[in-house]
Structure formats: structure tokens, C-alpha cells
Design an enzyme around this catalytic site. Structure first.
Site, PDB file in Angstrom:
ATOM      1  N   CYS A 133       0.827  -1.217   0.000  1.00  0.00           N
ATOM      2  CA  CYS A 133       0.000   0.000   0.000  1.00  0.00           C
ATOM      3  C   CYS A 133       0.856   1.259   0.000  1.00  0.00           C
ATOM      4  O   CYS A 133       1.395   1.651   1.045  1.00  0.00           O
ATOM      5  CB  CYS A 133      -0.930   0.001   1.211  1.00  0.00           C
ATOM      6  N   CYS A 136      -0.502   4.116   2.146  1.00  0.00           N
ATOM      7  CA  CYS A 136      -0.256   3.949   3.586  1.00  0.00           C
ATOM      8  C   CYS A 136       1.207   4.231   3.931  1.00  0.00           C
ATOM      9  O   CYS A 136       1.501   4.869   4.935  1.00  0.00           O
ATOM     10  CB  CYS A 136      -0.552   2.521   4.028  1.00  0.00           C
ATOM     11  N   ASP A 137       2.117   3.729   3.136  1.00  0.00           N
ATOM     12  CA  ASP A 137       3.514   3.665   3.574  1.00  0.00           C
ATOM     13  C   ASP A 137       4.502   4.519   2.765  1.00  0.00           C
ATOM     14  O   ASP A 137       5.668   4.604   3.140  1.00  0.00           O
ATOM     15  CB  ASP A 137       3.978   2.192   3.546  1.00  0.00           C
TER      16      ASP A 137
END
Ligand code: NAP
Length: 311
Positions: A133, A136-137
Site C-alpha cells: 500500500c 499507507c507507507d
């Protein structure tokens, strides 16, 4: 007879439990294979509103569970094996553990699982330089080179997004043309920070002394040549599979990629009393907060359905 059985314990499931719990419906949650869902495989979550300092994924899920239990949610750590609408209008839910429940409503919140490459030590590297992701990261990897694996829309979108942070983005694809839509592919390939590596696959993750990603070995499938790429993070973007196998034979309508089909703006499936929420029905947004929002919608839909039954 249960009022509502929620299948799955990711953001969608717990949010549905908080809402149906507060509506005094005493929801029963059946945990599924990976209690807590996809966020339990991430480290810090920085984009869930309300946590300006960020929060660790597993802790966020634990708090959601506590909040759901505070309002009367019961939890069974089991795996649902089938869901079947009965002639009397109720729904029969069976589990792998041998339990059978009758319920007025079901909320399917079983999520989706990212596809992985099945290389050595893959599971233990998730959160240590391996992720599925970018949203997300990505921000955790500023000014360092990273790799995206895949050739679809997700891979192109993630690669383009990552150029905001990373110093360089290698896009490793197993063929010599992208599967992605032309607009996404063109955008990615025109970006000077993205370097495509064609006809290639990852062979090995290489780690530093702390166990974090430091490089990958790449195999050229045409020449058989192997090379090493120094990267701090690998973003695997080769698609997701919705967790809908247990719905075989249930009559619940799935789309061509096996995601549960929702009816227009509601979370109702094609079978009355069966609702869905989160990534199991969503291959576009796939965020913790969108799953939570959809879980709330499913709870409200289920509550209205039960009220109509009582009337
Ligand atoms: P996808 O379209 O299924 O693409 C998966 C990619 O990963 C393909 O290029 C495939 O290679 C590659 N791949 C699969 N298994 C692999 C393996 N084991 N090793 C190496 N490579 C592998 O999945 P997606 O990109 O996640 O997209 C899913 C759906 O969501 C699509 O309908 C897409 O259009 C949609 N989507 C839309 C947007 C948007 O519109 N903003 C963004 C993301 C996704 P091959 O090409 O060789 O098969």
C-alpha cells in the site's frame, strides 16, 4: 435468533459492530482468519483521522474492538464456511468450527487480501520495507530509491504517487508492456523519476543487519541475467483478491473479479438481509477510513431492515 452477524474484524467489521452495538442489536462478530484484518500487517497508520501522532495498525484495530465490545458486541474466533438464506427469511451461518447460527441480517466484511510474490521471508518483511500500500507507507520512504512490482493500474498509480517521496521508483514488470490503462501507463512512463524494468521479476529480498529491506535481486526473464537493486522499500502491486470463497453457493452476487456487488448507494446485496462493507466490495478506494465508513453504512442499513421486519 441473532439480529446481526458481522463476518470479519477489519475496519469495516468493527465499525459495523460499534454502530449495531450502540443500536442495542447485540451484534455477533465472527473474526475470520486474520483477526483485525489488513491493518494488523502494517506498522504506523498516519492517515486515519483523529490520530495526529499516527497510530500503529494493530493498536488501532484493538481499540476498535474494545469500542465495539463496550457496546455489547460478542466475538467468536472462528471462520465462516457458508451463508444461506432460508425459506422463513432468516439466514443460516455455518462456521468451520461447527457452529450454526440463525440471524435476521448478515454484514459481510471479510475484506480483500493483497497478492504477494511468495518469496522467502515475505511475511516477516511486511512492515520492514515490504508493503502492498503506497498510500499507507509511501511517506515513510523520503529521498530513497524504492521498487514497485506489477504492471496494472495499481502499480502505475502507486509508482506515480511514490515519486512525491522517493528519489527514484523502479517499476519491475514481468512483461514488456503494461496492463494498465493507457492514461495511467503514459503518466507513469513519462515521469522522469520512474524507471521501468521490463521482462523482469524479483527473486530475493535482501535485508540489513536490523532485518529491514536494503536491496532486491531481479531476474531478467529473457536473458536469465540477475542483478541487484539497492532499495529501501518494495511495494507489491499485483492485485488483490476479495475474501469471498465462503460465499460459493450462497446466491450472493459477485462481480467478474469476485467482489460482492452492492445495490447502488446502499450496502444491500442482491439477497435481502445480507449486506456488505469495506474492501470485500471495493477495489477502488481500499482505505481504512473508507472501509470504516462503509461499515457504518451497512450497520445503518441492517438496523433499518430489522426495524422494518419488526413493523
Ligand atoms: P491487475 O489489473 O490485475 O494487474 C495486476 C498486475 O500485476 C499485472 O500487470 C500482472 O502482470 C501483475 N502480476 C500479477 N501476478 C503477478 C506475479 N505473481 N508476479 C509479478 N507480476 C504479477 O490489478 P490492479 O492493478 O490492482 O487493478 C485491479 C483493478 O482495479 C483493475 O480493474 C484496475 O483498473 C482497477 N484500478 C483502478 C484504478 C484507478 O482507476 N484509479 C487504480 C487502481 C486499480 P500481467 O500484466 O503480466 O498479467
Amino acid at each position: 435468533m441473532e439480529n446481526v452477524i458481522i463476518i470479519g474484524t477489519g475496519c469495516a467489521g468493527w465499525t459495523a459492530a460499534v454502530y449495531t452495538g450502540r443500536a442495542n442489536l447485540k451484534p455477533l462478530v465472527i473474526s475470520g482468519e486474520q483477526p483485525g484484518g489488513q491493518l494488523t500487517t502494517t506498522t504506523e497508520v498516519e492517515n486515519f483521522p483523529g490520530f495526529p501522532e499516527g497510530i500503529m495498525g494493530p493498536e488501532l484495530m484493538m481499540r476498535m474492538q474494545q469500542q465495539a465490545e463496550k457496546f455489547g458486541t460478542r466475538v467468536e474466533y472462528d471462520l465462516v464456511s457458508s451463508v444461506a438464506k432460508q425459506s422463513d427469511g432468516s439466514i443460516l451461518v455455518k462456521t468451520a468450527g461447527g457452529a450454526e447460527y440463525h440471524t435476521h441480517t448478515v454484514i459481510i466484511a471479510t475484506g480483500a487480501s493483497p497478492r504477494w510474490l511468495f518469496l522467502d521471508r515475505e511475511k516477516e518483511l511486511v512492515g520492514h520495507g515490504l508493503t502492498s500500500c503506497a498510500t499507507c507507507d509511501g511517506a515513510f520512504y523520503p529521498d530513497v530509491p524504492v521498487v514497485v512490482v506489477g504492471g496494472g493500474d495499481s502499480a502505475c498509480e502507486e509508482a506515480s504517487f511514490l515519486t512525491r517521496f522517493a528519489s527514484k521508483v523502479y517499476l519491475v514488470h514481468r512483461r514488456d508492456e503494461l496492463r494498465a490503462s493507457k492514461i495511467m501507463a503514459d503518466r507513469a512512463l513519462a515521469n522522469p523519476k520512474i524507471e521501468p524494468i521490463w521482462n523482469s521479476e524479483l527473486k530475493e529480498y535482501l535485508t540489513d543487519e536490523k532485518g529491514d529491506m536494503r536491496a532486491v535481486t531481479v531476474l531478467n526473464r529473457l536473458t536469465g541475467e540477475e542483478s541487484e537493486l539497492e532499495v529501501k522499500c518494495v511495494f507489491v502491486a499485483i492485485g488483490h483478491d476479495p475474501n469471498t470463497g465462503f460465499l460459493a453457493g450462497s446466491g450472493v452476487a459477485l462481480d467478474e473479479d469476485s467482489y460482492v456487488v452492492q445495490n447502488g448507494h446502499s450496502t444491500q446485496t442482491n439477497i435481502s438481509g445480507i449486506f456488505s462493507a469495506g474492501d470485500v466490495s471495493d477495489h477502488i478506494y481500499r482505505q481504512a477510513i473508507t472501509a470504516a465508513g462503509n461499515g457504518c453504512q451497512a450497520a445503518l442499513d441492517a438496523e433499518r431492515y430489522i426495524t422494518a421486519l419488526e413493523d
